[in-house]
Design an enzyme around this catalytic site. Structure first.
Site, PDB file in Angstrom:
ATOM      1  N   ASN A 167     -16.590  31.354  74.306  1.00 27.44           N
ATOM      2  CA  ASN A 167     -17.810  32.464  74.543  1.00 27.44           C
ATOM      3  C   ASN A 167     -17.785  33.015  75.947  1.00 27.44           C
ATOM      4  O   ASN A 167     -18.066  32.370  76.936  1.00 27.44           O
ATOM      5  CB  ASN A 167     -19.023  31.515  74.442  1.00 27.44           C
ATOM      6  N   CYS A 172     -19.412  27.023  82.422  1.00 26.77           N
ATOM      7  CA  CYS A 172     -20.866  27.034  82.767  1.00 26.77           C
ATOM      8  C   CYS A 172     -21.685  26.482  81.480  1.00 26.77           C
ATOM      9  O   CYS A 172     -21.191  26.532  80.305  1.00 26.77           O
ATOM     10  CB  CYS A 172     -21.447  28.442  83.175  1.00 26.77           C
ATOM     11  N   LEU A 184     -16.973  26.497  74.709  1.00 27.34           N
ATOM     12  CA  LEU A 184     -16.831  26.611  76.224  1.00 27.34           C
ATOM     13  C   LEU A 184     -17.383  27.927  76.373  1.00 27.34           C
ATOM     14  O   LEU A 184     -16.905  29.249  76.233  1.00 27.34           O
ATOM     15  CB  LEU A 184     -15.317  26.406  76.741  1.00 27.34           C
ATOM     16  N   ASP A 185     -18.529  27.973  77.552  1.00 27.04           N
ATOM     17  CA  ASP A 185     -19.252  29.302  77.875  1.00 27.04           C
ATOM     18  C   ASP A 185     -18.337  29.458  79.209  1.00 27.04           C
ATOM     19  O   ASP A 185     -18.365  28.895  80.048  1.00 27.04           O
ATOM     20  CB  ASP A 185     -20.524  28.850  78.136  1.00 27.04           C
ATOM     21  N   VAL A 186     -17.775  30.571  79.127  1.00 22.83           N
ATOM     22  CA  VAL A 186     -16.969  30.976  80.249  1.00 22.83           C
ATOM     23  C   VAL A 186     -17.227  32.414  80.955  1.00 22.83           C
ATOM     24  O   VAL A 186     -17.770  33.257  80.128  1.00 22.83           O
ATOM     25  CB  VAL A 186     -15.436  31.078  79.653  1.00 22.83           C
TER      26      VAL A 186
END
Length: 265
Positions: A175, A145, A129-131
Site C-alpha cells: 500500500n 510505516c 505493508l504500508d510503504v
C-alpha cells in the site's frame, strides 16, 4: 488460467466508509454494507475492508460489523484492522471471511503470521505493508510505516516482504502512502521490486485513477492483484461519490490487452 484480480478496498473509520489522501483527511463516502451490496451486483473479484481505527486505538476488531459484512458479501472478503492474535484471526474466519490481514502486528511480531497460518491456513493470511518514499536530501528508497503512516520503521519493504512470506504470509499487499488517493497511477517500480522478491500472490494498492492505470500495473507485473479505493468510489474531477466497477467485458479486455493474450472469439 490465472487471472489478475481487481479489488475494491474499503476503509472503515468510525463505522463509516471513508477515503483518504496520503493517509490523511478521511472523507465520508457512505455506508460499508450498502457498498458491499453494490459491489455484489457489479460482480467484483474480491473485496478488501480495512478498519483504520482499530490498531491506532488499540481495540479489538469490530466483530459485529465483520459478521454483517461477511453475511452480505458474495465475493471473497479480506478483513484487516486490530488483529493481533491467531485466535482473533480464527474468530474472523469463523464469521465467514476468507482472508485476514495484519500490518503493524506483523512488524512487531512476524511469527504471528506463522501462528495464524497454523490456525487458519496460509492461504488466508495476508500481510499489508504500508510503504512510503524516504524523505531528506540524502535519503533514497522506501520505508515501512504503521498507525496510519504516523510511525516509521527502519525496515526495507522488499526484504521484509520476503521475510513475511517465509514466516507464513500467503499474500503480500503493498500500500503506497505517497500514491494513496492521488489517482495518478500506481508506484510501478515498488510493485515490480516486491513482485520479483516473493513467490506468493501480491496485491498493489494506492494511486489508481483509471482502468488504464490498472492496465499499466498488469503490463509491468503480470498476474497480480490490483486494488483501488478512490477509483471505485469517486467520479469526475470534483470527486463526487459514485460507486463503480468495470463490467466483466471491460475486465476481460483490460486483462487480455495488458497480458498480451488473444481476445475470445
Amino acid at each position: 488460467m490465472l487471472r489478475p484480480r481487481i479489488i475494491p478496498c474499503l476503509l472503515v473509520h468510525k463505522g463509516g466508509l471513508v477515503k483518504t489522501q496520503n493517509f490523511k483527511a478521511p472523507k465520508y463516502v457512505g455506508d460499508p454494507i450498502n457498498a458491499v451490496k453494490i459491489f455484489n451486483e457489479k460482480e467484483a473479484d474480491e473485496l478488501m475492508v480495512l478498519d483504520v481505527d482499530a490498531t491506532v486505538n488499540e481495540v479489538e476488531p469490530n466483530y459485529a460489523l465483520i459478521a454483517k459484512l461477511a453475511a452480505e458479501c458474495r465475493m471473497p472478503l479480506c478483513y484487516g484492522g486490530g488483529v493481533r492474535t491467531a485466535e482473533q484471526a480464527s474468530r474472523i474466519i469463523d464469521l465467514g471471511v476468507e482472508k485476514v490481514s495484519v500490518s503493524s502486528a506483523a512488524i512487531s511480531d512476524p511469527l504471528l503470521l506463522t501462528r495464524m497460518a497454523r490456525a487458519i491456513g496460509r492461504q488466508s493470511v495476508v500481510a499489508v505493508l504500508d510503504v512510503r518514499k524516504k524523505t531528506g536530501l540524502f535519503s533514497k528508497g522506501y520505508e515501512l510505516c504503521t498507525h496510519n503512516a504516523k510511525t516509521a520503521h527502519k525496515l526495507d519493504p522488499v526484504v521484509f516482504a520476503r521475510q513475511l512470506q517465509e514466516a507464513g504470509a500467503g499474500e503480500i499487499v503493498i500500500n503506497s502512502v505517497n500514491h494513496d488517493g492521488e489517482m495518478k497511477g500506481y508506484d510501478i517500480e515498488l510493485a515490480k521490486q516486491v513482485r520479483a522478491a516473493v513467490n506468493v500472490p501480491v496485491t498493489v494498492l494506492g494511486g489508481a485513477g483509471s482502468l488504464e492505470h490498472i492496465g499499466d500495473l498488469l503490463k509491468a507485473c503480470g498476474v497480480i492483484g490490483a486494488a483501488a479505493g478512490s477509483l471505485f468510489v469517486f467520479k469526475g474531477q470534483y470527486r463526487a461519490v459514485l460507486i463503480s466497477y468495470p463490467t466483466p467485458q471491460q475486465k476481460d479486455v483490460l486483462c487480455r490487452e495488458a497480458l498480451g493474450l488473444q481476445r475470445k472469439i
